[in-house]
Design an enzyme around this catalytic site. Sequence first.
Site, short mmCIF file in Angstrom:
data_model
loop_
_atom_site.label_atom_id
_atom_site.label_comp_id
_atom_site.label_asym_id
_atom_site.label_seq_id
_atom_site.Cartn_x
_atom_site.Cartn_y
_atom_site.Cartn_z
N ASN A 1 -3.02 12.69 -4.99
CA ASN A 1 -4.22 12.85 -6.09
C ASN A 1 -5.03 13.98 -5.44
O ASN A 1 -5.40 14.69 -6.56
CB ASN A 1 -5.02 11.49 -5.61
CG ASN A 1 -4.82 10.50 -6.77
OD1 ASN A 1 -4.48 10.81 -7.85
ND2 ASN A 1 -5.56 9.48 -6.69
N HIS B 1 -5.76 13.51 -10.42
CA HIS B 1 -5.79 12.29 -10.79
C HIS B 1 -4.82 11.85 -12.02
O HIS B 1 -4.45 10.87 -12.02
CB HIS B 1 -7.31 11.78 -10.93
CG HIS B 1 -8.14 11.64 -9.71
ND1 HIS B 1 -8.04 10.65 -8.92
CD2 HIS B 1 -8.95 12.49 -9.04
CE1 HIS B 1 -8.74 10.95 -7.77
NE2 HIS B 1 -9.38 12.15 -8.07
N ASP C 1 0.77 -1.21 0.07
CA ASP C 1 0.09 -0.18 0.00
C ASP C 1 0.91 1.33 0.17
O ASP C 1 1.68 1.47 0.64
CB ASP C 1 -0.87 -0.04 1.25
CG ASP C 1 -1.94 0.98 1.29
OD1 ASP C 1 -3.02 1.06 0.79
OD2 ASP C 1 -1.54 2.19 1.64
N ASP D 1 -4.43 2.55 -4.73
CA ASP D 1 -2.85 2.47 -4.43
C ASP D 1 -2.43 1.14 -4.03
O ASP D 1 -1.23 1.13 -3.38
CB ASP D 1 -2.53 3.46 -3.74
CG ASP D 1 -2.97 3.69 -2.52
OD1 ASP D 1 -3.76 2.54 -2.04
OD2 ASP D 1 -2.79 4.57 -1.39
N ARG E 1 13.39 -4.73 -0.83
CA ARG E 1 14.11 -4.00 -2.40
C ARG E 1 12.93 -3.32 -2.88
O ARG E 1 13.28 -2.29 -3.55
CB ARG E 1 14.49 -5.13 -3.40
CG ARG E 1 15.64 -6.03 -3.11
CD ARG E 1 16.22 -6.71 -4.03
NE ARG E 1 15.48 -8.09 -4.18
CZ ARG E 1 14.61 -8.58 -5.34
NH1 ARG E 1 14.68 -7.79 -6.23
NH2 ARG E 1 14.14 -9.52 -5.46
N ASP F 1 -2.25 8.96 -11.69
CA ASP F 1 -2.43 7.70 -12.34
C ASP F 1 -1.16 7.44 -13.08
O ASP F 1 -0.61 6.32 -13.17
CB ASP F 1 -3.43 8.03 -13.57
CG ASP F 1 -4.74 7.69 -13.15
OD1 ASP F 1 -5.05 7.56 -12.07
OD2 ASP F 1 -5.66 8.12 -13.77
#
Length: 377
Positions: A225, A230, A217, A260, A281, A234
């Site tokens: 956003n 947006h 997340d 997300d 990583r 995006d």
Amino acid sequence: ARNVSDRKQAQRALNALVTSTVGSMGKSCFEKILRELCLYFEVDGALIGVLNHGGHVECPSMLFLGQFRDDYSYPLQGSPCEKVLRNEVCFYPSGVRELFPDDVDFKQMGVESYFGVPLVNSEQKVVGVLNGFSRQRMHLPPDAREILSIVAARAATELERLKADEALAEHRQQLSYLAFHDPLTQLPNRLRFTEVLDKAIGDVQGHGSYLSLLFIDLDRFKNINDSLGHSIGDKLLQAVARRTNALIGRDNILARLGGDEFAILLFNCATPVVGADTAQRVIDALSQAFQIDDYSLHVSASIGITVAPVDARDPDELIKCADIAMFKAKDAGRNTYKFYERSMNLKTHELLLLENDLRHALAREQLELYYQPQLDL
């Protein structure tokens, strides 16, 4: 009497053609058409061809000296098919090699005579050619044009049907892709991820290996956003998907579950803690700035890790456990990862019960005020 005999012969040819192609489709239909064509007109070869984008005529079926040839094609330029594809019927009873000296195939096969008929679809567009050719002088009967027009119509109809089938198959493939992929990142979506996860859990049980699920997340993505729009958000999600996908290798899967949230599935893990290396990583890679249009953006990620079959043996349960672990990573300060522990589930369950009890108490007016300080500021 001769005219009557010719008509009977033509009728027999048509009957043979119609009978042979009843119920036939595709290559089988084309082969039967060409075989009847060679028999009736006594020619050495025949083909059905369509023009491709490279300037070649590709033949779904080609017959020469009694043998069908697969994947046969020839250059359009310098061949009589240039005229045929302009909707002209062509007939050269002899000397065709001299008339078309650049046609290499005529030279190789020793072709002396030729006829070509355009294949016209229901929209009156030329979609292909029907050719007949021979190594001797060709003598076509008086009813040749009528026979050829009927044969060409049958071939054109089958070509049109095949094209419609291809378009339908492509449309179905596109629908299938859209059903199982996220349109923004082109990654597998939750539905596809769950499907793969379900099969992978079944495969890993009893084999001594593990399956690691990483629930990712992005921290505070909503701020980007809300502040930048947006469109920028995006593009950032697409960049995150590309950068993360480059880390996990071909044998593993990255999916976008929604918003997300992403998930990584690591197959054939030797130990339950293999996911920690990948998680770190991912965190390190996402900590590097993303250049999106005129903005240099920074994001971090909180990651929850679960392991099958240790933590769960059901796809939805495993995802839920990873989600719980991810929230523990957020509680620990974000930009880190946490392995799922059973105690996390117990704590989450207790909090859920407490929330439900408080909602019921408020609705039933079961809360009683005992102390309320009054301050004069």
